[in-house]
Structures are given as structure tokens and as C-alpha cells.
Write a protein that holds these residues in place. Sequence first.
Motif, mmCIF file in Angstrom:
data_model
loop_
_atom_site.group_PDB
_atom_site.id
_atom_site.type_symbol
_atom_site.label_atom_id
_atom_site.label_comp_id
_atom_site.label_asym_id
_atom_site.label_seq_id
_atom_site.Cartn_x
_atom_site.Cartn_y
_atom_site.Cartn_z
ATOM 1 N N THR A 25 40.522 33.224 37.649
ATOM 2 C CA THR A 25 40.150 31.831 37.834
ATOM 3 C C THR A 25 40.955 30.961 36.883
ATOM 4 O OG1 THR A 25 38.342 32.053 36.262
ATOM 5 C CG2 THR A 25 37.790 32.342 38.576
ATOM 6 N N ASP A 26 41.408 29.847 37.374
ATOM 7 C CA ASP A 26 42.107 28.838 36.593
ATOM 8 C C ASP A 26 41.832 27.488 37.241
ATOM 9 O OD1 ASP A 26 43.736 27.245 35.096
ATOM 10 O OD2 ASP A 26 45.534 28.463 35.349
ATOM 11 N N PRO A 27 40.811 26.763 36.743
ATOM 12 C CA PRO A 27 40.439 25.491 37.368
ATOM 13 C C PRO A 27 41.573 24.463 37.385
ATOM 14 C CG PRO A 27 38.772 26.197 35.793
ATOM 15 C CD PRO A 27 39.941 27.121 35.643
ATOM 16 N N ASP A 28 42.429 24.471 36.387
ATOM 17 C CA ASP A 28 43.529 23.505 36.333
ATOM 18 C C ASP A 28 44.516 23.691 37.476
ATOM 19 O OD1 ASP A 28 42.412 22.450 34.035
ATOM 20 O OD2 ASP A 28 43.619 23.723 32.710
ATOM 21 N N LYS A 29 44.708 24.945 37.892
ATOM 22 C CA LYS A 29 45.635 25.253 38.984
ATOM 23 C C LYS A 29 44.910 25.497 40.312
ATOM 24 C CE LYS A 29 49.123 27.358 36.000
ATOM 25 N NZ LYS A 29 49.890 28.574 35.739
ATOM 26 N N HIS A 30 43.590 25.292 40.332
ATOM 27 C CA HIS A 30 42.761 25.513 41.523
ATOM 28 C C HIS A 30 42.864 26.958 42.026
ATOM 29 C CE1 HIS A 30 41.913 21.271 41.682
ATOM 30 N NE2 HIS A 30 43.211 21.026 41.598
ATOM 31 N N ILE A 31 42.854 27.905 41.089
ATOM 32 C CA ILE A 31 42.930 29.327 41.427
ATOM 33 C C ILE A 31 41.550 29.951 41.242
ATOM 34 C CG2 ILE A 31 43.890 31.562 40.763
ATOM 35 C CD1 ILE A 31 46.437 30.095 39.928
ATOM 36 N N ASP A 32 41.070 30.610 42.265
ATOM 37 C CA ASP A 32 39.803 31.336 42.220
ATOM 38 C C ASP A 32 39.941 32.534 43.160
ATOM 39 O OD1 ASP A 32 37.256 32.059 41.663
ATOM 40 O OD2 ASP A 32 36.292 30.348 42.631
ATOM 41 N N ARG A 33 40.523 33.609 42.663
ATOM 42 C CA ARG A 33 40.863 34.766 43.494
ATOM 43 C C ARG A 33 40.123 36.016 43.049
ATOM 44 N NH1 ARG A 33 47.261 33.538 43.144
ATOM 45 N NH2 ARG A 33 47.215 31.649 44.390
ATOM 46 N N TRP A 34 40.071 36.997 43.944
ATOM 47 C CA TRP A 34 39.444 38.283 43.647
ATOM 48 C C TRP A 34 40.302 39.406 44.210
ATOM 49 C CZ3 TRP A 34 38.157 41.155 47.931
ATOM 50 C CH2 TRP A 34 38.081 40.478 49.135
ATOM 51 N N TYR A 35 40.163 40.597 43.623
ATOM 52 C CA TYR A 35 40.901 41.790 44.042
ATOM 53 C C TYR A 35 39.972 42.972 43.841
ATOM 54 C CZ TYR A 35 45.073 44.690 44.667
ATOM 55 O OH TYR A 35 46.013 45.560 45.156
ATOM 56 N N CYS A 36 39.820 43.801 44.859
ATOM 57 C CA CYS A 36 38.884 44.916 44.826
ATOM 58 C C CYS A 36 39.615 46.220 45.142
ATOM 59 C CB CYS A 36 37.776 44.666 45.846
ATOM 60 S SG CYS A 36 36.579 45.993 45.962
ATOM 61 N N LEU A 37 39.319 47.278 44.387
ATOM 62 C CA LEU A 37 39.905 48.611 44.595
ATOM 63 C C LEU A 37 38.786 49.643 44.676
ATOM 64 C CD1 LEU A 37 42.614 48.458 41.847
ATOM 65 C CD2 LEU A 37 43.102 48.895 44.228
ATOM 66 N N ALA A 38 38.925 50.579 45.606
ATOM 67 C CA ALA A 38 37.966 51.681 45.710
ATOM 68 C C ALA A 38 38.663 52.889 46.315
ATOM 69 C CB ALA A 38 36.778 51.286 46.566
ATOM 70 N N ILE A 39 38.359 54.061 45.796
ATOM 71 C CA ILE A 39 38.867 55.310 46.362
ATOM 72 C C ILE A 39 37.732 55.904 47.189
ATOM 73 C CG2 ILE A 39 39.748 57.613 45.867
ATOM 74 C CD1 ILE A 39 40.912 56.445 43.268
ATOM 75 N N THR A 40 37.959 56.002 48.494
ATOM 76 C CA THR A 40 36.928 56.471 49.419
ATOM 77 C C THR A 40 37.557 57.390 50.462
ATOM 78 O OG1 THR A 40 37.249 54.621 50.935
ATOM 79 C CG2 THR A 40 35.637 54.316 49.185
ATOM 80 N N THR A 41 36.744 57.856 51.381
ATOM 81 C CA THR A 41 37.257 58.590 52.535
ATOM 82 C C THR A 41 37.091 57.710 53.770
ATOM 83 O OG1 THR A 41 35.121 59.645 52.862
ATOM 84 C CG2 THR A 41 36.758 60.864 51.583
ATOM 85 N N ASP A 42 37.997 57.867 54.714
ATOM 86 C CA ASP A 42 37.888 57.094 55.951
ATOM 87 C C ASP A 42 36.970 57.831 56.936
ATOM 88 O OD1 ASP A 42 39.429 59.159 56.931
ATOM 89 O OD2 ASP A 42 41.198 57.934 57.334
ATOM 90 N N LEU A 43 36.897 57.354 58.154
ATOM 91 C CA LEU A 43 36.007 57.952 59.153
ATOM 92 C C LEU A 43 36.378 59.384 59.515
ATOM 93 C CD1 LEU A 43 35.590 54.906 61.548
ATOM 94 C CD2 LEU A 43 33.917 55.824 59.955
ATOM 95 N N PHE A 44 37.638 59.753 59.264
ATOM 96 C CA PHE A 44 38.111 61.095 59.611
ATOM 97 C C PHE A 44 38.114 62.035 58.408
ATOM 98 C CE2 PHE A 44 40.191 58.001 62.419
ATOM 99 C CZ PHE A 44 39.615 58.397 63.613
ATOM 100 N N GLY A 45 37.624 61.570 57.262
ATOM 101 C CA GLY A 45 37.526 62.409 56.075
ATOM 102 C C GLY A 45 38.761 62.420 55.203
ATOM 103 N N GLN A 46 39.740 61.581 55.495
ATOM 104 C CA GLN A 46 40.956 61.540 54.686
ATOM 105 C C GLN A 46 40.738 60.601 53.492
ATOM 106 O OE1 GLN A 46 44.506 60.458 56.765
ATOM 107 N NE2 GLN A 46 45.816 60.990 55.051
#
Length: 73
Positions: free
Chosen positions: A7-28
Motif C-alpha cells: 500500500t502507498d496512498p500517495d501513489k494510489h497503490i493498494d495491491r495484494w499477492y497470494c502464494l500457496a502450494i496445493t494439488t490440483d484436481l488431478f493430484g498434481q
Amino acid sequence: MIILKRTDPDKHIDRWYCLAITTDLFGQLCLYRAWGSRRTAYQHVRCDPFTAHLEAVSVAQKLIARRRQHGYQ
């Protein structure tokens, strides 16, 4: 799951980033990444497949370090 925010109100920045290690529907094993802005409807999702858990963790750590260089906390 790791959630990083920038976040940086002066530059009008309000961002997010999410990471997760999971398996997909096929188990990969996948590194799930999502990012966007909390001020707009912009969002993006990406899922990268991996064969080894340690490889996925290594890539996730590099991505976290890169996001921190760009001001995410």
C-alpha cells in the motif's frame, strides 16, 4: 498460504499477492499464485505444476523475495 500486501496512498497503490502450494484436481502438485488490486476489479490467477515439493518451495521463496524487493510486506 502466504498473503503479501503493498500500500502507498500517495501513489494510489493498494495491491495484494497470494502464494500457496496445493494439488490440483488431478493430484498434481501446483504453486498457486494470485494477485490484484483492492481498488479495482483487476485480478489474475496462475497455477504452475511441479514434480517435487522442494522445487515448488524454492520457486515460492524466490517469488516472495522478489515481491519484498518491490515493497510488499
